[in-house]
Design an enzyme around this catalytic site. Structure first.
Site, mmCIF file in Angstrom:
data_model
loop_
_atom_site.group_PDB
_atom_site.id
_atom_site.type_symbol
_atom_site.label_atom_id
_atom_site.label_comp_id
_atom_site.label_asym_id
_atom_site.label_seq_id
_atom_site.Cartn_x
_atom_site.Cartn_y
_atom_site.Cartn_z
ATOM 1 N N GLY A 8 0.827 -1.213 0.000
ATOM 2 C CA GLY A 8 0.000 0.000 0.000
ATOM 3 C C GLY A 8 0.854 1.252 0.000
ATOM 4 O O GLY A 8 0.623 2.191 0.770
ATOM 5 N N ALA A 9 1.860 1.275 -0.893
ATOM 6 C CA ALA A 9 2.853 2.365 -0.840
ATOM 7 C C ALA A 9 2.536 3.514 -1.790
ATOM 8 O O ALA A 9 3.348 4.418 -1.944
ATOM 9 C CB ALA A 9 4.231 1.795 -1.168
ATOM 10 N N ASN A 10 1.356 3.491 -2.427
ATOM 11 C CA ASN A 10 1.063 4.540 -3.408
ATOM 12 C C ASN A 10 0.527 5.824 -2.773
ATOM 13 O O ASN A 10 0.452 6.860 -3.420
ATOM 14 C CB ASN A 10 0.065 4.040 -4.461
ATOM 15 C CG ASN A 10 -1.211 3.519 -3.846
ATOM 16 O OD1 ASN A 10 -1.211 2.428 -3.277
ATOM 17 N ND2 ASN A 10 -2.278 4.292 -3.921
ATOM 18 N N GLY A 12 -0.592 7.954 1.345
ATOM 19 C CA GLY A 12 -0.609 7.965 2.815
ATOM 20 C C GLY A 12 0.725 7.614 3.459
ATOM 21 O O GLY A 12 1.801 8.013 3.000
ATOM 22 N N ILE A 13 0.645 6.839 4.547
ATOM 23 C CA ILE A 13 1.841 6.487 5.329
ATOM 24 C C ILE A 13 2.810 5.656 4.484
ATOM 25 O O ILE A 13 4.028 5.832 4.551
ATOM 26 C CB ILE A 13 1.420 5.699 6.593
ATOM 27 C CG1 ILE A 13 0.490 6.559 7.470
ATOM 28 C CG2 ILE A 13 2.636 5.249 7.384
ATOM 29 C CD1 ILE A 13 -0.215 5.794 8.575
ATOM 30 N N SER A 136 -2.678 -0.546 15.281
ATOM 31 C CA SER A 136 -3.405 0.685 15.579
ATOM 32 C C SER A 136 -3.815 0.681 17.042
ATOM 33 O O SER A 136 -4.049 -0.387 17.632
ATOM 34 C CB SER A 136 -4.660 0.785 14.707
ATOM 35 O OG SER A 136 -5.486 1.832 15.164
ATOM 36 N N TYR A 163 -12.669 -3.351 12.165
ATOM 37 C CA TYR A 163 -11.331 -2.759 11.932
ATOM 38 C C TYR A 163 -10.454 -3.017 13.168
ATOM 39 O O TYR A 163 -9.295 -3.449 13.049
ATOM 40 C CB TYR A 163 -11.472 -1.257 11.666
ATOM 41 C CG TYR A 163 -10.145 -0.534 11.494
ATOM 42 C CD1 TYR A 163 -9.449 -0.621 10.292
ATOM 43 C CD2 TYR A 163 -9.595 0.232 12.526
ATOM 44 C CE1 TYR A 163 -8.220 0.043 10.128
ATOM 45 C CE2 TYR A 163 -8.379 0.896 12.374
ATOM 46 C CZ TYR A 163 -7.702 0.798 11.163
ATOM 47 O OH TYR A 163 -6.493 1.445 11.002
HETATM 48 N N1 LIG Z 1 -4.324 7.065 9.170
HETATM 49 C C1 LIG Z 1 -4.441 6.748 10.459
HETATM 50 O O1 LIG Z 1 -4.856 7.564 11.282
HETATM 51 C C2 LIG Z 1 -4.063 5.366 10.930
HETATM 52 C C3 LIG Z 1 -4.140 5.085 12.301
HETATM 53 C C4 LIG Z 1 -3.784 3.825 12.764
HETATM 54 C C5 LIG Z 1 -3.351 2.868 11.863
HETATM 55 N N2 LIG Z 1 -3.305 3.151 10.531
HETATM 56 C C6 LIG Z 1 -2.869 2.102 9.612
HETATM 57 O O2 LIG Z 1 -1.818 2.569 8.810
HETATM 58 C C7 LIG Z 1 -1.815 1.898 7.542
HETATM 59 C C8 LIG Z 1 -1.716 2.896 6.401
HETATM 60 O O3 LIG Z 1 -2.896 3.678 6.432
HETATM 61 P P1 LIG Z 1 -3.034 5.101 5.751
HETATM 62 O O4 LIG Z 1 -3.596 5.976 6.794
HETATM 63 O O5 LIG Z 1 -1.796 5.504 5.049
HETATM 64 O O6 LIG Z 1 -4.216 4.772 4.714
HETATM 65 P P2 LIG Z 1 -4.459 5.141 3.161
HETATM 66 O O7 LIG Z 1 -3.949 6.502 2.856
HETATM 67 O O8 LIG Z 1 -5.896 4.850 2.928
HETATM 68 O O9 LIG Z 1 -3.548 4.074 2.412
HETATM 69 C C9 LIG Z 1 -3.848 2.716 2.498
HETATM 70 C C10 LIG Z 1 -3.089 1.957 1.439
HETATM 71 O O10 LIG Z 1 -3.517 0.580 1.493
HETATM 72 C C11 LIG Z 1 -3.871 0.171 0.176
HETATM 73 N N3 LIG Z 1 -4.851 -0.913 0.152
HETATM 74 C C12 LIG Z 1 -6.129 -0.900 0.564
HETATM 75 N N4 LIG Z 1 -6.721 -2.067 0.262
HETATM 76 C C13 LIG Z 1 -5.792 -2.827 -0.381
HETATM 77 C C14 LIG Z 1 -5.798 -4.106 -0.971
HETATM 78 N N5 LIG Z 1 -6.889 -4.857 -1.022
HETATM 79 N N6 LIG Z 1 -4.656 -4.566 -1.537
HETATM 80 C C15 LIG Z 1 -3.539 -3.803 -1.556
HETATM 81 N N7 LIG Z 1 -3.472 -2.573 -1.032
HETATM 82 C C16 LIG Z 1 -4.589 -2.094 -0.455
HETATM 83 C C17 LIG Z 1 -4.422 1.419 -0.472
HETATM 84 O O11 LIG Z 1 -4.458 1.281 -1.891
HETATM 85 P P3 LIG Z 1 -5.440 2.223 -2.795
HETATM 86 O O12 LIG Z 1 -4.814 3.573 -2.855
HETATM 87 O O13 LIG Z 1 -5.471 1.518 -4.108
HETATM 88 O O14 LIG Z 1 -6.768 2.247 -2.100
HETATM 89 C C18 LIG Z 1 -3.393 2.435 0.006
HETATM 90 O O15 LIG Z 1 -2.225 2.330 -0.763
HETATM 91 C C19 LIG Z 1 -3.093 1.054 7.532
HETATM 92 O O16 LIG Z 1 -2.775 -0.284 7.872
HETATM 93 C C20 LIG Z 1 -3.945 1.683 8.626
HETATM 94 O O17 LIG Z 1 -4.864 0.766 9.182
HETATM 95 C C21 LIG Z 1 -3.641 4.381 10.039
#
Ligand SMILES: NC(=O)c1ccc[n+]([C@@H]2O[C@H](COP(=O)([O-])OP(=O)(O)OC[C@H]3O[C@@H](n4cnc5c(N)ncnc54)[C@H](OP(=O)(O)O)[C@@H]3O)[C@@H](O)[C@H]2O)c1
Length: 276
Positions: A8-10, A12-13, A136, A163
Protein backbone atom coordinates in the site's frame (compact mmCIF):
# COMPACT_ATOMS: atom_id res chain seq x y z
CA UNK A 1 21.52 0.04 -0.38
CA UNK A 2 18.76 -1.87 1.47
CA UNK A 3 15.83 -3.49 -0.29
CA UNK A 4 12.51 -2.56 1.26
CA UNK A 5 9.01 -3.80 0.37
CA UNK A 6 6.06 -1.65 1.41
CA UNK A 7 2.46 -2.75 0.92
CA UNK A 8 0.00 0.00 0.00
CA UNK A 9 2.85 2.36 -0.84
CA UNK A 10 1.06 4.54 -3.41
CA UNK A 11 -0.43 6.94 -0.85
CA UNK A 12 -0.61 7.97 2.82
CA UNK A 13 1.84 6.49 5.33
CA UNK A 14 3.11 3.91 2.83
CA UNK A 15 4.02 6.56 0.27
CA UNK A 16 5.67 8.83 2.85
CA UNK A 17 7.66 5.84 4.10
CA UNK A 18 8.72 4.92 0.58
CA UNK A 19 9.76 8.53 0.06
CA UNK A 20 12.02 8.50 3.12
CA UNK A 21 13.76 5.27 2.04
CA UNK A 22 14.23 6.41 -1.56
CA UNK A 23 15.59 9.75 -0.41
CA UNK A 24 18.13 7.88 1.73
CA UNK A 25 19.27 5.96 -1.38
CA UNK A 26 17.54 2.62 -0.81
CA UNK A 27 15.72 0.31 -3.20
CA UNK A 28 11.97 0.33 -2.57
CA UNK A 29 9.40 -2.06 -3.97
CA UNK A 30 5.93 -0.55 -4.01
CA UNK A 31 3.45 -3.42 -3.55
CA UNK A 32 0.15 -1.92 -4.66
CA UNK A 33 -3.22 -3.11 -5.94
CA UNK A 34 -3.80 -0.34 -8.49
CA UNK A 35 -1.19 -0.32 -11.30
CA UNK A 36 -1.89 3.28 -12.38
CA UNK A 37 -1.54 4.62 -8.83
CA UNK A 38 1.59 2.50 -8.34
CA UNK A 39 3.13 3.85 -11.54
CA UNK A 40 2.32 7.42 -10.59
CA UNK A 41 3.92 6.95 -7.17
CA UNK A 42 6.93 5.32 -8.81
CA UNK A 43 7.40 8.28 -11.16
CA UNK A 44 7.13 10.79 -8.29
CA UNK A 45 9.62 8.83 -6.21
CA UNK A 46 12.05 8.40 -9.10
CA UNK A 47 12.04 12.18 -9.48
CA UNK A 48 13.79 12.41 -6.10
CA UNK A 49 16.89 11.34 -8.00
CA UNK A 50 18.33 8.82 -5.56
CA UNK A 51 17.58 5.23 -4.60
CA UNK A 52 15.68 2.84 -6.82
CA UNK A 53 11.95 2.25 -7.17
CA UNK A 54 10.10 -0.77 -8.54
CA UNK A 55 6.48 -1.85 -8.36
CA UNK A 56 4.79 -5.17 -7.84
CA UNK A 57 1.04 -5.78 -8.21
CA UNK A 58 -0.42 -6.89 -4.88
CA UNK A 59 -4.13 -7.21 -4.13
CA UNK A 60 -4.61 -8.20 -0.51
CA UNK A 61 -8.25 -8.92 -1.26
CA UNK A 62 -7.19 -12.25 -2.77
CA UNK A 63 -5.01 -14.88 -1.10
CA UNK A 64 -4.38 -16.46 -4.51
CA UNK A 65 -3.03 -13.17 -5.91
CA UNK A 66 -0.96 -12.51 -2.77
CA UNK A 67 0.58 -15.93 -3.16
CA UNK A 68 1.59 -15.37 -6.78
CA UNK A 69 2.92 -11.86 -6.01
CA UNK A 70 5.10 -13.35 -3.26
CA UNK A 71 6.28 -16.07 -5.66
CA UNK A 72 7.31 -13.36 -8.10
CA UNK A 73 9.42 -11.71 -5.40
CA UNK A 74 10.98 -15.03 -4.42
CA UNK A 75 11.97 -15.56 -8.05
CA UNK A 76 13.33 -12.06 -8.59
CA UNK A 77 15.10 -11.29 -5.32
CA UNK A 78 17.64 -13.22 -3.27
CA UNK A 79 17.35 -10.96 -0.26
CA UNK A 80 14.89 -8.46 1.23
CA UNK A 81 16.02 -6.34 4.18
CA UNK A 82 12.76 -4.76 5.31
CA UNK A 83 9.10 -5.65 4.97
CA UNK A 84 6.58 -2.97 5.92
CA UNK A 85 3.07 -4.41 6.21
CA UNK A 86 1.31 -1.11 5.76
CA UNK A 87 -1.72 -1.47 3.47
CA UNK A 88 -5.03 -1.23 5.24
CA UNK A 89 -8.61 -0.18 4.78
CA UNK A 90 -11.87 0.45 6.58
CA UNK A 91 -15.13 -1.11 5.43
CA UNK A 92 -18.24 0.60 6.82
CA UNK A 93 -20.44 -2.17 5.33
CA UNK A 94 -19.94 -5.90 5.48
CA UNK A 95 -17.91 -7.07 2.50
CA UNK A 96 -16.10 -10.22 1.55
CA UNK A 97 -12.65 -10.96 0.13
CA UNK A 98 -12.22 -13.15 -2.94
CA UNK A 99 -11.99 -16.22 -0.71
CA UNK A 100 -14.96 -15.25 1.48
CA UNK A 101 -13.24 -13.69 4.51
CA UNK A 102 -14.67 -10.59 6.14
CA UNK A 103 -12.89 -7.85 4.24
CA UNK A 104 -10.99 -6.06 7.01
CA UNK A 105 -9.90 -9.35 8.61
CA UNK A 106 -8.89 -10.59 5.16
CA UNK A 107 -7.12 -7.51 3.76
CA UNK A 108 -5.63 -5.89 6.87
CA UNK A 109 -4.57 -9.11 8.57
CA UNK A 110 -4.89 -12.51 6.87
CA UNK A 111 -3.39 -11.55 3.50
CA UNK A 112 -0.42 -9.93 5.28
CA UNK A 113 -0.07 -13.11 7.34
CA UNK A 114 0.32 -15.16 4.14
CA UNK A 115 2.51 -12.50 2.48
CA UNK A 116 4.89 -12.42 5.45
CA UNK A 117 5.22 -16.18 5.84
CA UNK A 118 5.90 -16.55 2.12
CA UNK A 119 8.60 -13.87 2.18
CA UNK A 120 10.46 -15.16 5.25
CA UNK A 121 13.03 -17.08 3.14
CA UNK A 122 14.24 -13.87 1.43
CA UNK A 123 14.13 -11.86 4.67
CA UNK A 124 16.28 -14.57 6.23
CA UNK A 125 18.99 -13.90 3.64
CA UNK A 126 19.42 -10.30 4.87
CA UNK A 127 21.96 -9.48 7.54
CA UNK A 128 18.99 -8.28 9.59
CA UNK A 129 15.52 -8.93 8.18
CA UNK A 130 13.14 -6.50 9.84
CA UNK A 131 9.37 -6.90 9.62
CA UNK A 132 7.17 -3.96 10.62
CA UNK A 133 3.41 -4.17 11.04
CA UNK A 134 1.05 -1.20 10.98
CA UNK A 135 -1.21 -1.93 13.94
CA UNK A 136 -3.41 0.68 15.58
CA UNK A 137 -4.50 2.03 18.94
CA UNK A 138 -7.91 0.80 17.77
CA UNK A 139 -6.79 -2.73 18.70
CA UNK A 140 -7.83 -1.77 22.25
CA UNK A 141 -11.45 -2.26 21.11
CA UNK A 142 -10.66 -5.49 19.29
CA UNK A 143 -11.65 -9.09 19.86
CA UNK A 144 -10.70 -12.35 18.22
CA UNK A 145 -13.83 -14.34 17.47
CA UNK A 146 -13.72 -17.18 14.96
CA UNK A 147 -17.34 -16.56 13.98
CA UNK A 148 -16.38 -13.15 12.54
CA UNK A 149 -13.61 -14.41 10.25
CA UNK A 150 -15.79 -15.43 7.33
CA UNK A 151 -18.14 -12.83 5.85
CA UNK A 152 -21.10 -15.21 5.52
CA UNK A 153 -20.91 -16.10 9.22
CA UNK A 154 -21.01 -12.53 10.53
CA UNK A 155 -24.36 -11.95 12.24
CA UNK A 156 -24.14 -8.32 13.33
CA UNK A 157 -21.53 -6.22 11.52
CA UNK A 158 -19.89 -3.14 12.98
CA UNK A 159 -17.23 -1.63 10.70
CA UNK A 160 -15.29 0.09 13.49
CA UNK A 161 -15.14 -3.02 15.67
CA UNK A 162 -14.22 -5.16 12.70
CA UNK A 163 -11.33 -2.76 11.93
CA UNK A 164 -10.29 -2.99 15.60
CA UNK A 165 -10.39 -6.80 15.40
CA UNK A 166 -8.18 -6.79 12.31
CA UNK A 167 -5.63 -4.55 14.03
CA UNK A 168 -5.62 -6.71 17.16
CA UNK A 169 -4.99 -9.70 14.89
CA UNK A 170 -2.05 -7.89 13.24
CA UNK A 171 -0.53 -7.06 16.62
CA UNK A 172 -0.94 -10.64 17.87
CA UNK A 173 0.73 -11.87 14.69
CA UNK A 174 3.63 -9.45 15.17
CA UNK A 175 4.11 -10.69 18.75
CA UNK A 176 3.94 -14.38 17.88
CA UNK A 177 6.21 -13.98 14.89
CA UNK A 178 8.69 -12.15 17.13
CA UNK A 179 8.70 -15.12 19.48
CA UNK A 180 9.24 -17.51 16.58
CA UNK A 181 12.08 -15.36 15.23
CA UNK A 182 13.94 -15.11 18.54
CA UNK A 183 17.58 -16.07 18.05
CA UNK A 184 17.37 -15.58 14.26
CA UNK A 185 18.60 -12.63 12.19
CA UNK A 186 15.00 -11.41 11.79
CA UNK A 187 12.73 -9.28 13.97
CA UNK A 188 9.04 -8.40 14.04
CA UNK A 189 7.73 -5.16 15.55
CA UNK A 190 4.52 -3.16 15.36
CA UNK A 191 3.41 0.43 15.69
CA UNK A 192 0.43 2.70 16.04
CA UNK A 193 1.28 5.53 13.62
CA UNK A 194 -0.85 8.13 15.40
CA UNK A 195 -3.96 9.66 13.88
CA UNK A 196 -2.62 10.38 10.41
CA UNK A 197 -4.03 12.62 7.71
CA UNK A 198 -4.33 10.11 4.87
CA UNK A 199 -6.88 8.70 2.47
CA UNK A 200 -8.10 6.21 5.05
CA UNK A 201 -10.59 8.84 6.24
CA UNK A 202 -11.79 9.44 2.65
CA UNK A 203 -15.17 7.83 3.35
CA UNK A 204 -16.08 10.13 6.25
CA UNK A 205 -18.75 12.80 5.81
CA UNK A 206 -17.11 16.21 5.18
CA UNK A 207 -18.11 17.72 8.55
CA UNK A 208 -16.67 14.75 10.47
CA UNK A 209 -13.44 14.85 8.48
CA UNK A 210 -13.09 18.60 9.16
CA UNK A 211 -13.30 17.94 12.89
CA UNK A 212 -11.06 14.89 12.97
CA UNK A 213 -8.44 16.63 10.79
CA UNK A 214 -7.65 18.97 13.68
CA UNK A 215 -6.08 16.03 15.55
CA UNK A 216 -4.29 14.36 12.66
CA UNK A 217 -0.55 14.38 12.03
CA UNK A 218 1.25 14.33 8.68
CA UNK A 219 2.19 10.91 7.18
CA UNK A 220 5.87 11.96 7.28
CA UNK A 221 5.82 11.57 11.10
CA UNK A 222 5.08 7.80 11.17
CA UNK A 223 7.30 7.42 8.08
CA UNK A 224 10.21 8.71 10.15
CA UNK A 225 9.47 6.25 12.94
CA UNK A 226 9.13 3.33 10.49
CA UNK A 227 12.44 4.34 8.91
CA UNK A 228 14.11 4.13 12.32
CA UNK A 229 12.50 0.81 13.15
CA UNK A 230 13.69 -0.51 9.80
CA UNK A 231 17.26 0.73 9.77
CA UNK A 232 18.43 2.33 13.03
CA UNK A 233 21.07 0.34 14.95
CA UNK A 234 19.10 0.70 18.20
CA UNK A 235 16.31 -1.36 16.61
CA UNK A 236 18.64 -4.21 15.63
CA UNK A 237 17.88 -6.22 18.75
CA UNK A 238 14.36 -4.97 19.47
CA UNK A 239 11.86 -7.70 18.76
CA UNK A 240 8.17 -8.04 19.64
CA UNK A 241 7.85 -4.35 20.52
CA UNK A 242 4.81 -2.15 20.03
CA UNK A 243 5.41 1.60 19.80
CA UNK A 244 3.02 4.46 19.30
CA UNK A 245 3.01 8.06 18.11
CA UNK A 246 0.79 10.70 19.78
CA UNK A 247 -0.38 8.33 22.55
CA UNK A 248 1.38 6.01 25.02
CA UNK A 249 1.85 2.50 23.61
CA UNK A 250 -0.84 0.78 25.67
CA UNK A 251 -1.44 -2.81 24.64
CA UNK A 252 -4.72 -4.44 25.59
CA UNK A 253 -4.74 -7.59 27.72
CA UNK A 254 -5.77 -9.51 24.60
CA UNK A 255 -2.83 -8.10 22.66
CA UNK A 256 -0.48 -9.42 25.36
CA UNK A 257 -2.11 -12.86 25.46
CA UNK A 258 0.35 -15.23 23.79
CA UNK A 259 -2.08 -18.15 24.03
CA UNK A 260 -4.58 -16.15 22.01
CA UNK A 261 -1.78 -15.24 19.59
CA UNK A 262 -0.89 -18.90 19.12
CA UNK A 263 -4.55 -19.89 18.63
CA UNK A 264 -5.03 -17.20 16.00
CA UNK A 265 -1.77 -18.19 14.32
CA UNK A 266 -2.86 -21.83 14.08
CA UNK A 267 -6.29 -20.91 12.69
CA UNK A 268 -4.77 -18.47 10.20
CA UNK A 269 -2.20 -21.02 9.11
CA UNK A 270 -4.98 -23.49 8.35
CA UNK A 271 -6.73 -20.81 6.25
CA UNK A 272 -3.67 -19.99 4.15
CA UNK A 273 -1.87 -23.32 3.89
CA UNK A 274 -3.17 -24.03 0.39
CA UNK A 275 -1.63 -20.73 -0.78
CA UNK A 276 1.79 -21.10 0.86
N1 LIG B 1 -4.32 7.06 9.17
C1 LIG B 1 -4.44 6.75 10.46
O1 LIG B 1 -4.86 7.56 11.28
C2 LIG B 1 -4.06 5.37 10.93
C3 LIG B 1 -4.14 5.08 12.30
C4 LIG B 1 -3.78 3.83 12.76
C5 LIG B 1 -3.35 2.87 11.86
N2 LIG B 1 -3.30 3.15 10.53
C6 LIG B 1 -2.87 2.10 9.61
O2 LIG B 1 -1.82 2.57 8.81
C7 LIG B 1 -1.81 1.90 7.54
C8 LIG B 1 -1.72 2.90 6.40
O3 LIG B 1 -2.90 3.68 6.43
P1 LIG B 1 -3.03 5.10 5.75
O4 LIG B 1 -3.60 5.98 6.79
O5 LIG B 1 -1.80 5.50 5.05
O6 LIG B 1 -4.22 4.77 4.71
P2 LIG B 1 -4.46 5.14 3.16
O7 LIG B 1 -3.95 6.50 2.86
O8 LIG B 1 -5.90 4.85 2.93
O9 LIG B 1 -3.55 4.07 2.41
C9 LIG B 1 -3.85 2.72 2.50
C10 LIG B 1 -3.09 1.96 1.44
O10 LIG B 1 -3.52 0.58 1.49
C11 LIG B 1 -3.87 0.17 0.18
N3 LIG B 1 -4.85 -0.91 0.15
C12 LIG B 1 -6.13 -0.90 0.56
N4 LIG B 1 -6.72 -2.07 0.26
C13 LIG B 1 -5.79 -2.83 -0.38
C14 LIG B 1 -5.80 -4.11 -0.97
N5 LIG B 1 -6.89 -4.86 -1.02
N6 LIG B 1 -4.66 -4.57 -1.54
C15 LIG B 1 -3.54 -3.80 -1.56
N7 LIG B 1 -3.47 -2.57 -1.03
C16 LIG B 1 -4.59 -2.09 -0.46
C17 LIG B 1 -4.42 1.42 -0.47
O11 LIG B 1 -4.46 1.28 -1.89
P3 LIG B 1 -5.44 2.22 -2.80
O12 LIG B 1 -4.81 3.57 -2.85
O13 LIG B 1 -5.47 1.52 -4.11
O14 LIG B 1 -6.77 2.25 -2.10
C18 LIG B 1 -3.39 2.43 0.01
O15 LIG B 1 -2.22 2.33 -0.76
C19 LIG B 1 -3.09 1.05 7.53
O16 LIG B 1 -2.78 -0.28 7.87
C20 LIG B 1 -3.95 1.68 8.63
O17 LIG B 1 -4.86 0.77 9.18
C21 LIG B 1 -3.64 4.38 10.04
Amino acid sequence: MKTVIITGANTGIGYATAHSFVQAGHHVLLACRNPEKAQQAQQQLQAIGSGKVDTIPLDLNSLAQVSSAADQILQQYDKIDVLVNNAGMMAPRLESTAEGYEKQFGVNYLAHFLWTLKLLPVLKQAEQGRIIHLASIMHLLGNIKAETFRADQVKKYNGILSYANSKLASLLFSNLLARQLQGSSMTSNALHPGGVDSEIYRGLPAHQYKLIKLFLIAPEKPAELIHQMALAPEWATRNGKYVSLQTPAFRSGKARNMQLAQQLYDQSHAFIQDYL
